[in-house]
Design a protein around this motif. Structure first.
Motif, PDB file in Angstrom:
ATOM      1  N   GLY A   1       0.803  -1.220   0.000  1.00  0.00           N
ATOM      2  CA  GLY A   1       0.000   0.000   0.000  1.00  0.00           C
ATOM      3  C   GLY A   1       0.831   1.263   0.000  1.00  0.00           C
ATOM      4  O   GLY A   1       1.778   1.397   0.765  1.00  0.00           O
ATOM      5  N   ARG A   2       0.462   2.180  -0.885  1.00  0.00           N
ATOM      6  CA  ARG A   2       1.225   3.418  -1.047  1.00  0.00           C
ATOM      7  C   ARG A   2       0.700   4.559  -0.189  1.00  0.00           C
ATOM      8  O   ARG A   2       1.168   5.677  -0.270  1.00  0.00           O
ATOM      9  CB  ARG A   2       1.207   3.846  -2.521  1.00  0.00           C
ATOM     10  N   GLY A   3      -0.325   4.275   0.643  1.00  0.00           N
ATOM     11  CA  GLY A   3      -0.911   5.339   1.457  1.00  0.00           C
ATOM     12  C   GLY A   3      -0.122   5.629   2.720  1.00  0.00           C
ATOM     13  O   GLY A   3      -0.298   6.669   3.339  1.00  0.00           O
ATOM     14  N   GLY A   4       0.736   4.716   3.121  1.00  0.00           N
ATOM     15  CA  GLY A   4       1.540   4.998   4.302  1.00  0.00           C
ATOM     16  C   GLY A   4       2.022   3.761   5.027  1.00  0.00           C
ATOM     17  O   GLY A   4       3.187   3.649   5.386  1.00  0.00           O
TER      18      GLY A   4
ATOM     19  N   LYS B   1      -4.468  -7.903   1.482  1.00  0.00           N
ATOM     20  CA  LYS B   1      -5.640  -7.111   1.883  1.00  0.00           C
ATOM     21  C   LYS B   1      -6.863  -7.509   1.054  1.00  0.00           C
ATOM     22  O   LYS B   1      -7.944  -7.715   1.592  1.00  0.00           O
ATOM     23  CB  LYS B   1      -5.337  -5.621   1.697  1.00  0.00           C
TER      24      LYS B   1
ATOM     25  N   ASN C   1      -8.792   6.122  -1.669  1.00  0.00           N
ATOM     26  CA  ASN C   1      -8.351   7.170  -0.764  1.00  0.00           C
ATOM     27  C   ASN C   1      -7.537   8.203  -1.547  1.00  0.00           C
ATOM     28  O   ASN C   1      -6.357   8.002  -1.828  1.00  0.00           O
ATOM     29  CB  ASN C   1      -7.515   6.550   0.362  1.00  0.00           C
TER      30      ASN C   1
ATOM     31  N   GLU D   1      -5.021  12.494   0.118  1.00  0.00           N
ATOM     32  CA  GLU D   1      -3.635  13.006   0.157  1.00  0.00           C
ATOM     33  C   GLU D   1      -3.423  14.252   1.001  1.00  0.00           C
ATOM     34  O   GLU D   1      -3.543  15.374   0.504  1.00  0.00           O
ATOM     35  CB  GLU D   1      -3.164  13.286  -1.277  1.00  0.00           C
ATOM     36  N   SER D   2      -3.070  14.081   2.251  1.00  0.00           N
ATOM     37  CA  SER D   2      -2.778  15.271   3.057  1.00  0.00           C
ATOM     38  C   SER D   2      -1.628  15.099   4.033  1.00  0.00           C
ATOM     39  O   SER D   2      -1.425  15.943   4.889  1.00  0.00           O
ATOM     40  CB  SER D   2      -4.032  15.758   3.784  1.00  0.00           C
TER      41      SER D   2
ATOM     42  N   TYR E   1      -7.302  16.306   7.645  1.00  0.00           N
ATOM     43  CA  TYR E   1      -6.244  15.296   7.472  1.00  0.00           C
ATOM     44  C   TYR E   1      -6.715  13.940   7.985  1.00  0.00           C
ATOM     45  O   TYR E   1      -6.451  12.908   7.365  1.00  0.00           O
ATOM     46  CB  TYR E   1      -5.003  15.764   8.241  1.00  0.00           C
ATOM     47  N   GLU E   2      -7.419  13.956   9.098  1.00  0.00           N
ATOM     48  CA  GLU E   2      -7.838  12.706   9.718  1.00  0.00           C
ATOM     49  C   GLU E   2      -8.699  11.872   8.765  1.00  0.00           C
ATOM     50  O   GLU E   2      -8.755  10.642   8.870  1.00  0.00           O
ATOM     51  CB  GLU E   2      -8.567  12.998  11.040  1.00  0.00           C
TER      52      GLU E   2
ATOM     53  N   GLU F   1      -7.360   8.792   7.133  1.00  0.00           N
ATOM     54  CA  GLU F   1      -7.285   7.537   7.894  1.00  0.00           C
ATOM     55  C   GLU F   1      -8.499   6.714   7.501  1.00  0.00           C
ATOM     56  O   GLU F   1      -9.617   7.218   7.463  1.00  0.00           O
ATOM     57  CB  GLU F   1      -7.281   7.853   9.397  1.00  0.00           C
ATOM     58  N   GLU F   2      -8.283   5.441   7.188  1.00  0.00           N
ATOM     59  CA  GLU F   2      -9.329   4.690   6.493  1.00  0.00           C
ATOM     60  C   GLU F   2     -10.681   4.671   7.208  1.00  0.00           C
ATOM     61  O   GLU F   2     -11.722   4.826   6.566  1.00  0.00           O
ATOM     62  CB  GLU F   2      -8.859   3.262   6.199  1.00  0.00           C
TER      63      GLU F   2
ATOM     64  N   ASN G   1      -8.001   1.419  -0.681  1.00  0.00           N
ATOM     65  CA  ASN G   1      -6.581   1.631  -0.947  1.00  0.00           C
ATOM     66  C   ASN G   1      -6.312   3.066  -1.372  1.00  0.00           C
ATOM     67  O   ASN G   1      -7.222   3.812  -1.735  1.00  0.00           O
ATOM     68  CB  ASN G   1      -6.092   0.704  -2.086  1.00  0.00           C
TER      69      ASN G   1
ATOM     70  N   THR H   1      -1.798   3.009  -5.168  1.00  0.00           N
ATOM     71  CA  THR H   1      -1.926   1.556  -5.099  1.00  0.00           C
ATOM     72  C   THR H   1      -2.809   1.057  -6.251  1.00  0.00           C
ATOM     73  O   THR H   1      -2.429   0.133  -6.979  1.00  0.00           O
ATOM     74  CB  THR H   1      -2.518   1.129  -3.738  1.00  0.00           C
TER      75      THR H   1
ATOM     76  N   PRO I   1      -3.966   5.723  14.092  1.00  0.00           N
ATOM     77  CA  PRO I   1      -2.540   6.039  14.295  1.00  0.00           C
ATOM     78  C   PRO I   1      -2.174   7.520  14.204  1.00  0.00           C
ATOM     79  O   PRO I   1      -0.992   7.827  14.109  1.00  0.00           O
ATOM     80  CB  PRO I   1      -1.856   5.244  13.165  1.00  0.00           C
ATOM     81  N   LEU I   2      -3.128   8.455  14.263  1.00  0.00           N
ATOM     82  CA  LEU I   2      -2.718   9.860  14.195  1.00  0.00           C
ATOM     83  C   LEU I   2      -1.850  10.220  15.401  1.00  0.00           C
ATOM     84  O   LEU I   2      -0.869  10.960  15.284  1.00  0.00           O
ATOM     85  CB  LEU I   2      -3.923  10.801  14.099  1.00  0.00           C
TER      86      LEU I   2
HETATM   87  C1  FMN Z   1      -3.938  10.201  10.294  1.00  0.00           C
HETATM   88  C2  FMN Z   1      -3.829   9.379   9.053  1.00  0.00           C
HETATM   89  C3  FMN Z   1      -3.953   9.988   7.809  1.00  0.00           C
HETATM   90  C4  FMN Z   1      -3.883   9.236   6.647  1.00  0.00           C
HETATM   91  N1  FMN Z   1      -3.994   9.878   5.452  1.00  0.00           N
HETATM   92  C5  FMN Z   1      -3.957   9.141   4.311  1.00  0.00           C
HETATM   93  C6  FMN Z   1      -4.113   9.774   3.044  1.00  0.00           C
HETATM   94  O1  FMN Z   1      -4.255  11.001   2.949  1.00  0.00           O
HETATM   95  N2  FMN Z   1      -4.106   8.992   1.936  1.00  0.00           N
HETATM   96  C7  FMN Z   1      -3.946   7.629   2.006  1.00  0.00           C
HETATM   97  O2  FMN Z   1      -3.983   6.968   0.982  1.00  0.00           O
HETATM   98  N3  FMN Z   1      -3.789   7.020   3.186  1.00  0.00           N
HETATM   99  C8  FMN Z   1      -3.794   7.730   4.338  1.00  0.00           C
HETATM  100  N4  FMN Z   1      -3.665   7.082   5.542  1.00  0.00           N
HETATM  101  C9  FMN Z   1      -3.551   5.604   5.536  1.00  0.00           C
HETATM  102  C10 FMN Z   1      -4.925   4.961   5.486  1.00  0.00           C
HETATM  103  O3  FMN Z   1      -5.430   4.798   6.804  1.00  0.00           O
HETATM  104  C11 FMN Z   1      -4.893   3.572   4.846  1.00  0.00           C
HETATM  105  O4  FMN Z   1      -3.937   2.805   5.500  1.00  0.00           O
HETATM  106  C12 FMN Z   1      -4.569   3.571   3.379  1.00  0.00           C
HETATM  107  O5  FMN Z   1      -5.383   4.448   2.667  1.00  0.00           O
HETATM  108  C13 FMN Z   1      -4.733   2.182   2.844  1.00  0.00           C
HETATM  109  O6  FMN Z   1      -4.363   2.123   1.500  1.00  0.00           O
HETATM  110  P1  FMN Z   1      -3.048   1.385   1.012  1.00  0.00           P
HETATM  111  O7  FMN Z   1      -3.027   0.019   1.636  1.00  0.00           O
HETATM  112  O8  FMN Z   1      -3.175   1.359  -0.453  1.00  0.00           O
HETATM  113  O9  FMN Z   1      -1.886   2.201   1.482  1.00  0.00           O
HETATM  114  C14 FMN Z   1      -3.692   7.839   6.715  1.00  0.00           C
HETATM  115  C15 FMN Z   1      -3.564   7.237   7.963  1.00  0.00           C
HETATM  116  C16 FMN Z   1      -3.608   7.990   9.118  1.00  0.00           C
HETATM  117  C17 FMN Z   1      -3.454   7.310  10.432  1.00  0.00           C
END
Ligand code: FMN
Ligand code: FES
Lengths: 160, 438
Positions: free
Chosen positions: B60-63, B71, B88, B91-92, B176-177, B180-181, B215, B219, B396-397
């Protein structure tokens, strides 16, 4: 309360995109697009959104107070949002913010007396690689220099 | 045109159509291998699709870097409820600006990736949650979606196969929150963006309490190239267990900041020197935030590292969302730590007390240090307070705020102490300049 025909069409399409028993999903999009048209989230708008989505005005209020882009007071005609988050800060974003507050004599979330410009210090807007970045309403401006900001503000009608 | 020149070191797979005139249009997409991956996936069973994604090593490229194939395999496909695909595009994470380009220059690649996820999930409906500030991307995405409907790639009978798949965009409103999924799902349902307790995970109870694949944009955007190349081939683009390429967002004090697509495992120093053109003004490197503001900082001497999930985890940091923030020797680490904490304090949704109170107090203590009123015990207090937030919140914030702060204090303790000993002139607060929350 009626919206422009374009917005009414948009709202109708929106409702068709969510399951029929999930009209509440349209609350935030409807508030955002209606705010763009009306200028702010008025009491009347809150009640209208509540009516159309089948939730209480209080539940709509809960949403409005959570999101930073939803605002109850009208903004300036041009809402100048300056990012001072990390990548922008490393590239002079903080100085741009200071410059704008000094020139306009207003601070965070304040509107100039003539209603032309409002200012907001914002968090990362997804322009980090082209920092420092500014958004005026929905338009992005990248790699903004102090001179460019000065010209932008003049163009938007700021007094000298 | 994309916003920065491409670099010869790039391996352009996801970004290969960037820069082609009118790359957003379905005709250009179709003329450049577009929707071939869908045709291939449409002949497979859901399990076969998941296996291709597993073989690709895509994470996953989200973090968090969770393996995408795994998944997808968790999805409760046998549930009688509808299945949803959620994208998702919030992007912040400070330092991250790649999803924006993937939507702006290749929206059909994203649609195709979403469709393949839809096939794997036996889903009939997807939604793209786009942050409110990206209004122009919503317009681009809506236009691409309309084209895909016109050509039969979306609708009640996709390409005459009998499969029904619909897709729509959904705007956020600044939070921003909501990236988070689970908070995203709450927001999508028209509520405040507060996190949900897990389990159940979205794969079982996501959008509308139904099984959901969620995702990041990048991703999904990677999926078409995986099906064109084959999972194993795609995996080989990157380092072991870290398949493929990744969009790195290079920012800060480099000569050529930009978004560059590089193989997973690309050496960080090469990224700074060769791709980024070195540090601006011939200055020395001080530190790098390797994956967005929540990732613990690396000191210059720690930067001989390969940029993949496992190498960064071994260095006690994270690859995160791919935001590489480079800081030169003049950077004031206390100012950086304070700015980052101001961000988290502003964005904490307030649901969990350790996060709400922790970020607020950390911001106040860091501000006190920065303004020259710190006391000697403050440095340890910042570290301790941060450690007390770890793992004590629904989402996880809180960790995202604590982890970088712990690293700043541990690795640059002397800079905090210098402020406290007033060796650094105290900054003069200006009432006009304060964020409302400070
Ligand atoms: C506070 C917080 C902010 C997040 N912001 C983003 C975001 O802006 N974009 C994103 O793709 N994932 C973000 N994530 C991660 C998502 O919760 C989630 O893991 C992700 O979107 C899953 O996609 P992936 O498996 O393709 O990475 C954030 C997580 C947290 C805890
Ligand atoms: S830090 Fe300013 S746009 Fe990302």
């Amino acid at each position: 309360m009626t919206f422009s025909p374009e917005l009414e069409a948009k709202i109708e399409r929106m409702f068709s995109q969510y399951p029929p028993d999930r009209r509440r999903s349209a609350v935030i999009p409807m508030l955002m697009y209606a705010q763009d048209e009306i200028g702010s989230v008025t009491r009347e708008l809150v009640e209208e959104v509540a009516r159309r989505t089948g939730i209480t005005p209080l539940a709509v209020d809960e949403v409005v107070t959570y999101y930073s882009m939803l605002h109850r007071m009208p903004l300036g005609k041009s809402h100048v949002q300056i990012c001072t988050n990390i990548s922008c800060m490393l590239n002079g974003g903080t100085e741009l913010w200071e410059q704008a507050t000094r020139r306009l004599g207003i601070g965070h979330k304040e509107v100039s007396a003539d209603g032309k410009i409002s200012l907001e210090e914002v968090e990362c807007m997804g322009a980090c690689s082209w920092a420092p970045a500014i958004q005026v309403n929905y338009d992005f401006y990248h790699q903004v220099t102090p001179q460019k900001l000065d010209e932008m503000l003049t163009q938007l009608g700021a007094a000298r | 045109m994309p916003y920065n020149e491409p670099n010869p070191a790039e391996v352009r797979v996801l970004s290969k159509r960037f820069g082609i005139p009118n790359s957003q249009s379905i005709d250009v997409y179709l003329a450049n291998e577009g929707y071939q991956a869908y045709e291939r996936a449409a002949k497979m069973t859901p399990d076969e699709i998941v296996n291709v994604v597993k073989a690709s090593g895509l994470r996953g490229r989200g973090g968090a870097g969770f393996p995408t194939g795994m998944k997808w395999s968790f999805l409760a496909r046998n549930s009688p409820k509808p299945k949803y695909i959620i994208v998702n595009a919030d992007e912040s994470e400070p330092g991250t600006c790649k999803d924006r380009l993937l939507v702006e220059f290749d929206p059909h690649q994203l649609i195709e990736g979403i469709m393949i996820a839809g096939l794997a999930a036996t889903s009939n409906q997807g939604y793209i949650y786009i942050r409110g500030e990206y209004r122009y991307l919503i317009d681009i995405m809506n236009k691409a979606i309309a084209e895909a409907y016109d050509r039969g790639y979306l609708g009640d009978n996709v390409r005459g196969t009998g499969w029904k798949f619909h897709l729509a965009t959904h705007t956020g409103a600044g939070a921003y929150e909501c990236g988070e999924e689970s908070a995203l799902l709450e927001s999508f349902e028209g509520k405040r963006g507060i996190p949900r307790i897990r389990p159940p995970f979205p794969a079982v109870a996501g959008a509308y309490q139904s099984p959901t694949i969620l995702n990041n944009v990048e991703t999904y955007a990677a999926v078409p190239s995986i099906f064109r190349m084959g999972g194993e081939e795609w995996a080989k683009l990157g380092s072991p267990k870290n398949g493929g390429t990744r969009m790195f967002c290079l920012s800060g004090h480099v000569n050529r900041p930009g978004v560059y697509e590089l193989p997973m495992g690309f050496p960080l120093m090469r990224m700074i020197e060769e791709v980024g053109g070195g540090i601006r003004g011939g200055k020395k490197l001080k530190a790098v935030i390797p994956g967005g503001s929540s990732c613990p900082v690396l000191k210059a001497e720690e930067c001989n590292i390969n940029m993949d999930f496992d190498s960064l985890a071994a260095a006690k940091s994270m690859l995160g969302s791919g935001g590489v923030v480079v800081m030169d020797e003049t950077t004031d680490i206390v100012a950086v730590a304070l700015r980052i904490m101001r961000f988290y304090a502003h964005e904490s949704c307030g649901w969990c007390i350790p996060c709400r109170e922790g970020t607020t107090w950390l911001r106040k203590i860091l501000l006190r240090i920065y303004e020259g009123h710190g006391v000697a015990s403050d440095v340890d207090l910042v570290g301790e307070l941060s450690k007390n937030m770890l793992g004590r919140t629904f989402c996880p914030l809180g960790d995202a705020a604590a982890m970088p702060t712990i690293a700043f204090v541990e690795k640059f303790r002397h800079e905090f102490e210098a402020y406290i000993q007033k060796q650094v002139p105290a900054a003069q607060p200006d009432p006009l300049l304060q964020l409302a929350s400070v």
